[in-house]
Design an enzyme around this catalytic site. Structure first.
Site, PDB file in Angstrom:
ATOM      1  N   LYS A  55     -19.195  18.952  38.913  1.00 41.10           N
ATOM      2  CA  LYS A  55     -20.689  18.641  38.308  1.00 41.10           C
ATOM      3  C   LYS A  55     -19.424  18.492  36.431  1.00 41.10           C
ATOM      4  O   LYS A  55     -17.874  18.801  37.197  1.00 41.10           O
ATOM      5  CB  LYS A  55     -21.300  19.797  38.145  1.00 41.10           C
ATOM      6  CG  LYS A  55     -22.162  20.259  36.430  1.00 41.10           C
ATOM      7  CD  LYS A  55     -22.926  19.149  36.792  1.00 41.10           C
ATOM      8  CE  LYS A  55     -24.351  19.624  35.841  1.00 41.10           C
ATOM      9  NZ  LYS A  55     -25.074  20.892  35.455  1.00 41.10           N
ATOM     10  N   LEU A  56     -19.954  18.051  35.828  1.00 40.57           N
ATOM     11  CA  LEU A  56     -18.802  17.212  34.357  1.00 40.57           C
ATOM     12  C   LEU A  56     -19.988  16.916  33.760  1.00 40.57           C
ATOM     13  O   LEU A  56     -21.479  16.725  33.993  1.00 40.57           O
ATOM     14  CB  LEU A  56     -18.005  16.414  34.530  1.00 40.57           C
ATOM     15  CG  LEU A  56     -17.894  15.156  35.387  1.00 40.57           C
ATOM     16  CD1 LEU A  56     -19.351  14.244  34.910  1.00 40.57           C
ATOM     17  CD2 LEU A  56     -16.347  14.604  34.845  1.00 40.57           C
ATOM     18  N   SER A  57     -19.678  16.902  32.750  1.00 36.25           N
ATOM     19  CA  SER A  57     -20.252  16.552  31.265  1.00 36.25           C
ATOM     20  C   SER A  57     -20.666  14.363  31.468  1.00 36.25           C
ATOM     21  O   SER A  57     -19.208  14.630  31.824  1.00 36.25           O
ATOM     22  CB  SER A  57     -20.234  16.767  29.795  1.00 36.25           C
ATOM     23  OG  SER A  57     -19.081  16.744  29.819  1.00 36.25           O
ATOM     24  N   THR A 116     -20.967  16.750  25.929  1.00 38.95           N
ATOM     25  CA  THR A 116     -21.921  15.655  26.181  1.00 38.95           C
ATOM     26  C   THR A 116     -22.802  16.457  24.515  1.00 38.95           C
ATOM     27  O   THR A 116     -22.763  15.607  23.605  1.00 38.95           O
ATOM     28  CB  THR A 116     -23.054  15.609  27.348  1.00 38.95           C
ATOM     29  OG1 THR A 116     -22.487  15.322  28.273  1.00 38.95           O
ATOM     30  CG2 THR A 116     -24.111  14.905  26.380  1.00 38.95           C
ATOM     31  N   ALA A 117     -22.545  17.541  24.516  1.00 37.67           N
ATOM     32  CA  ALA A 117     -23.368  18.136  23.575  1.00 37.67           C
ATOM     33  C   ALA A 117     -22.519  17.899  22.024  1.00 37.67           C
ATOM     34  O   ALA A 117     -22.810  17.500  21.227  1.00 37.67           O
ATOM     35  CB  ALA A 117     -23.454  19.949  23.447  1.00 37.67           C
ATOM     36  N   HIS A 155     -27.867  25.319  27.836  1.00 35.56           N
ATOM     37  CA  HIS A 155     -28.571  26.394  29.006  1.00 35.56           C
ATOM     38  C   HIS A 155     -29.291  27.349  28.147  1.00 35.56           C
ATOM     39  O   HIS A 155     -29.521  26.978  27.567  1.00 35.56           O
ATOM     40  CB  HIS A 155     -26.851  26.614  29.784  1.00 35.56           C
ATOM     41  CG  HIS A 155     -26.068  25.406  30.174  1.00 35.56           C
ATOM     42  ND1 HIS A 155     -26.543  24.150  30.902  1.00 35.56           N
ATOM     43  CD2 HIS A 155     -24.631  25.460  29.689  1.00 35.56           C
ATOM     44  CE1 HIS A 155     -25.582  23.791  31.017  1.00 35.56           C
ATOM     45  NE2 HIS A 155     -24.296  24.387  30.461  1.00 35.56           N
TER      46      HIS A 155
END
Length: 284
Positions: A55-57, A116-117, A155
């Site tokens: 998983k990654l951004s 991404t934030a 989150h």
């Protein structure tokens, strides 16, 4: 064949991967060595090509697209799911006034450089350059102790900040939706391109089956999800899952791919990320 697999302990990821790693679906001869890490640690591992699947951004994906391909299953995209920029409630008016200044000195806690934030923050407020990288779960307390002026939260903190006396300054997801008309791409599941194509395709297929199993049996992984969610209340756990796991998690489809492609086009045009010479996705 055993493959290394990295994902976060957050409820959306444990919900997605429970069936895959616990033998609730046929894994077609694959087994998995699992690593649980926060998203920025996973981003850093991807930059070092440490894991076969991770998983990654999407921001981080831009820097590893030569090494990894994106699965059609397992991604977190959606409307109303974006990061929030928050501050201490009693400081809200002062903060919001300073935020408009061209040379803004406000100190902001971010959940990682490659999230991404942080990309969306840079797009909306390029003047906010005084950033401190923090574990996402520590940002609220840093605001309360006034170590930082602003916090960029992701989150489950979306559900807890108000109860702690914190104030929403702007919803960056809403900013993206208004700008692009697309769902906001937050994170995806990628597979190392060094693996044979048939293995990449198998992983893609298995993650989809795992998500479908989770939707069909939503209580099946409750103990696993609760174990890694730590002190999170069950109601918050399921709000978290409902927010981040949806039709795009089963299959990106045309809409999901459009949202990701748009994000990458905008980021490349604004020179936030490097240009990418390869297709983003696992070849079908």
């Amino acid at each position: 064949m055993e493959l290394t697999l990295g994902f976060s302990p957050c409820p959306n990821d444990t919900f997605i991967f429970d069936a895959l790693i616990h033998g609730k679906i046929d894994t077609e001869g694959l087994t998995f060595k699992v690593f649980f890490d926060d998203v920025e640690t996973l981003n850093q591992k991807a930059l070092r090509s440490e894991l076969a699947i991770t998983k990654l951004s999407f921001h981080a994906f831009a820097y590893v697209a030569e090494q990894y391909a994106l699965l059609d299953a397992g991604s977190a995209l959606g409307f109303g799911v974006g990061p929030l920029l928050i501050c201490k409630k009693e400081n809200a008016k002062q903060i919001e006034s300073k935020l408009q200044a061209e040379n803004c000195e406000l100190k902001i806690g971010i959940p990682g450089k490659y999230t991404t934030a942080n990309f969306l923050l840079g797009a909306a407020y390029p003047q906010l350059t005084n950033k401190q990288e923090m574990v996402f779960s520590e940002i609220e307390d840093a605001l309360l102790s006034e170590e930082i002026d602003l916090g960029l939260i992701i989150h489950e903190n979306r559900f807890t900040y108000q109860a702690k006396g914190l104030h929403k300054v702007v919803d960056l997801g809403a900013y993206w939706e208004e700008f692009s008309g697309c769902a906001i791409p937050l994170g995806g599941i990628v597979v190392n391109r060094k693996l044979p194509l048939d293995v990449q395709q198998k992983v893609n297929r298995l993650v989809k089956k795992s998500v479908e199993f989770a939707f069909a049996n939503p209580k099946s992984g409750i103990d696993f999800i609760r174990e890694h969610a730590q002190a999170m209340e069950e109601e918050v756990m399921y709000k978290h899952i409902e927010l981040y796991v949806n039709k795009y998690s089963v299959d990106l489809g045309i809409e999901g791919r459009k949202a990701i492609d748009t994000l990458f086009e905008v980021a490349t045009k604004n020179e936030v990320i490097p240009s990418i010479g390869k297709s983003l996705y696992v070849n079908s």
